[in-house]
Design an enzyme around this catalytic site. Structure first.
Site, PDB file in Angstrom:
ATOM      1  N   ASP A  30     -68.975  64.793  15.548  1.00  0.00           N
ATOM      2  CA  ASP A  30     -69.745  63.625  15.980  1.00  0.00           C
ATOM      3  C   ASP A  30     -68.808  62.712  16.771  1.00  0.00           C
ATOM      4  O   ASP A  30     -68.479  62.987  17.908  1.00  0.00           O
ATOM      5  CB  ASP A  30     -70.333  62.940  14.747  1.00  0.00           C
ATOM      6  CG  ASP A  30     -71.367  61.877  15.080  1.00  0.00           C
ATOM      7  OD1 ASP A  30     -71.158  61.125  16.037  1.00  0.00           O
ATOM      8  OD2 ASP A  30     -72.377  61.776  14.368  1.00  0.00           O
TER       9      ASP A  30
ATOM     10  N   ARG B  66     -78.735  68.793   1.708  1.00  0.00           N
ATOM     11  CA  ARG B  66     -77.666  69.757   1.991  1.00  0.00           C
ATOM     12  C   ARG B  66     -78.110  71.203   1.783  1.00  0.00           C
ATOM     13  O   ARG B  66     -77.649  72.108   2.465  1.00  0.00           O
ATOM     14  CB  ARG B  66     -76.450  69.479   1.101  1.00  0.00           C
ATOM     15  CG  ARG B  66     -75.689  68.202   1.416  1.00  0.00           C
ATOM     16  CD  ARG B  66     -74.351  68.223   0.687  1.00  0.00           C
ATOM     17  NE  ARG B  66     -73.689  66.926   0.676  1.00  0.00           N
ATOM     18  CZ  ARG B  66     -72.920  66.458   1.659  1.00  0.00           C
ATOM     19  NH1 ARG B  66     -72.744  67.193   2.745  1.00  0.00           N
ATOM     20  NH2 ARG B  66     -72.337  65.286   1.562  1.00  0.00           N
TER      21      ARG B  66
ATOM     22  N   PHE C  33     -80.179  62.562  14.325  1.00  0.00           N
ATOM     23  CA  PHE C  33     -79.686  62.674  12.951  1.00  0.00           C
ATOM     24  C   PHE C  33     -80.213  63.981  12.360  1.00  0.00           C
ATOM     25  O   PHE C  33     -81.408  64.144  12.148  1.00  0.00           O
ATOM     26  CB  PHE C  33     -80.142  61.489  12.101  1.00  0.00           C
ATOM     27  CG  PHE C  33     -79.329  61.333  10.855  1.00  0.00           C
ATOM     28  CD1 PHE C  33     -78.347  60.374  10.769  1.00  0.00           C
ATOM     29  CD2 PHE C  33     -79.533  62.177   9.765  1.00  0.00           C
ATOM     30  CE1 PHE C  33     -77.573  60.251   9.621  1.00  0.00           C
ATOM     31  CE2 PHE C  33     -78.771  62.065   8.620  1.00  0.00           C
ATOM     32  CZ  PHE C  33     -77.781  61.094   8.548  1.00  0.00           C
ATOM     33  N   VAL C  34     -79.295  64.913  12.108  1.00  0.00           N
ATOM     34  CA  VAL C  34     -79.687  66.240  11.647  1.00  0.00           C
ATOM     35  C   VAL C  34     -79.261  66.463  10.202  1.00  0.00           C
ATOM     36  O   VAL C  34     -78.230  65.955   9.756  1.00  0.00           O
ATOM     37  CB  VAL C  34     -79.106  67.341  12.558  1.00  0.00           C
ATOM     38  CG1 VAL C  34     -79.784  67.319  13.914  1.00  0.00           C
ATOM     39  CG2 VAL C  34     -77.593  67.183  12.723  1.00  0.00           C
TER      40      VAL C  34
ATOM     41  N   GLU D  81     -65.570  72.918  10.514  1.00  0.00           N
ATOM     42  CA  GLU D  81     -66.347  71.687  10.373  1.00  0.00           C
ATOM     43  C   GLU D  81     -67.823  71.981  10.604  1.00  0.00           C
ATOM     44  O   GLU D  81     -68.166  72.853  11.414  1.00  0.00           O
ATOM     45  CB  GLU D  81     -65.883  70.640  11.393  1.00  0.00           C
ATOM     46  CG  GLU D  81     -64.720  69.783  10.924  1.00  0.00           C
ATOM     47  CD  GLU D  81     -65.182  68.599  10.088  1.00  0.00           C
ATOM     48  OE1 GLU D  81     -66.272  68.690   9.480  1.00  0.00           O
ATOM     49  OE2 GLU D  81     -64.468  67.598  10.046  1.00  0.00           O
ATOM     50  N   ASP D  82     -68.680  71.242   9.909  1.00  0.00           N
ATOM     51  CA  ASP D  82     -70.110  71.419  10.136  1.00  0.00           C
ATOM     52  C   ASP D  82     -70.550  70.774  11.441  1.00  0.00           C
ATOM     53  O   ASP D  82     -71.290  71.374  12.228  1.00  0.00           O
ATOM     54  CB  ASP D  82     -70.921  70.864   8.955  1.00  0.00           C
ATOM     55  CG  ASP D  82     -70.537  69.436   8.587  1.00  0.00           C
ATOM     56  OD1 ASP D  82     -69.522  68.928   9.106  1.00  0.00           O
ATOM     57  OD2 ASP D  82     -71.239  68.823   7.764  1.00  0.00           O
TER      58      ASP D  82
ATOM     59  N   LYS E  78     -67.649  67.714   2.199  1.00  0.00           N
ATOM     60  CA  LYS E  78     -68.525  68.672   1.590  1.00  0.00           C
ATOM     61  C   LYS E  78     -69.367  69.433   2.614  1.00  0.00           C
ATOM     62  O   LYS E  78     -69.825  70.552   2.376  1.00  0.00           O
ATOM     63  CB  LYS E  78     -69.487  67.951   0.628  1.00  0.00           C
ATOM     64  CG  LYS E  78     -68.870  67.158  -0.474  1.00  0.00           C
ATOM     65  CD  LYS E  78     -69.976  66.405  -1.245  1.00  0.00           C
ATOM     66  CE  LYS E  78     -69.371  65.499  -2.301  1.00  0.00           C
ATOM     67  NZ  LYS E  78     -70.438  64.678  -2.923  1.00  0.00           N
TER      68      LYS E  78
ATOM     69  N   LYS F 284     -72.054  66.966  18.859  1.00  0.00           N
ATOM     70  CA  LYS F 284     -72.754  65.897  19.574  1.00  0.00           C
ATOM     71  C   LYS F 284     -71.831  65.409  20.685  1.00  0.00           C
ATOM     72  O   LYS F 284     -71.071  64.444  20.510  1.00  0.00           O
ATOM     73  CB  LYS F 284     -73.109  64.747  18.633  1.00  0.00           C
ATOM     74  CG  LYS F 284     -74.165  65.074  17.606  1.00  0.00           C
ATOM     75  CD  LYS F 284     -74.508  63.819  16.822  1.00  0.00           C
ATOM     76  CE  LYS F 284     -75.526  64.076  15.738  1.00  0.00           C
ATOM     77  NZ  LYS F 284     -75.834  62.849  14.974  1.00  0.00           N
TER      78      LYS F 284
END
Length: 234
Positions: free
Chosen positions: A129, A191, A178-179, A125-126, A69, A157
């Protein structure tokens, strides 16, 4: 876009002072404003220009895949900055493990509807990681024999990513914080924030114990939520 730039941006945003949050939360849940709505709009425009230049003139529309999502908001803004012809597709994946720790095992929960054979594909992709999900996704796509597969991520990251995984287009490189916001969540919350901020540690530490200080963002799904969540590693 590097980590030095990230530190300068933190200092600048601290000087900027106030930012607004919606009524469902308190401002103290965001430790630091990282990228404002204007920052994000400007970066999406720049990424769109890079993508246009990279693909040039195609004989068939570019297939752009949104990974649900988290990438939905970024995807919606990015495609509106493109001048090349394109069509949309969607995929979704879940990572499984014990508690809130990813084992690296990934399962596809939503597949493509169209054939990508001999087509140019761009994955949106957002956040990149660990890269476990993206690595699995790219492997699945290559098995379908597309002409090319490229990836664009808003955030990367770099210190967390496994060897051999990278993105062709990157909005910003960020450290292991952590964003949330702009599609990124903690337990499905945040979100819809128009900005990206660093989540205050007390928010996730009140429900999850963090022993070594490491944080995963983007590749891990909380067991009770099913898909699309982010969680701190225990």
């Amino acid at each position: 876009g590097g980590l030095c730039g990230w530190r300068r941006r933190i200092a600048r945003n601290a000087r900027m002072g106030d930012f607004e949050v919606p009524n469902f939360m308190v401002k103290e849940e965001i430790e630091t404003l990282l990228y404002s709505a204007d920052d994000i709009k400007e970066r999406c425009k720049a990424l769109g220009a890079q993508i246009d230049a990279a693909y040039g003139k195609l004989d068939k529309p570019l297939i752009i895949i949104c990974t649900l999502k988290g990438a939905a908001v970024f995807f919606a803004d990015l495609v509106r900055e493109l001048h090349i012809d394109h069509v949309w597709e969607f995929m979704s994946f879940s990572s499984y493990g014990t508690g809130t720790t990813s084992s690296g095992a990934v399962q596809m929960v939503l597949d493509l509807k169209m054939d990508i054979g001999d087509r140019d594909v761009l994955v949106v992709e957002d956040i990149l990681d660990t890269g476990n999900t993206l690595k699995y996704m790219i492997k699945q796509l290559h098995a379908r024999e597309p002409r090319s597969v490229k990836t664009v991520v808003l955030l990367h990251k770099t210190e967390m990513t496994i060897p051999g995984v990278s993105a062709d287009f990157v909005g910003w490189q960020i450290p292991n914080k952590f964003v949330v916001g702009y599609g990124l969540d903690f337990a499905q919350k945040y979100r819809g924030l128009p900005f990206i901020g660093v989540l205050a540690p007390w928010v996730y530490k009140k429900t999850d114990k963090v022993a070594d200080g490491s944080i995963l963002n983007g590749d891990v799904t909380l067991p009770q939520t099913g898909s699309g969540g982010n969680s701190p590693a225990p």
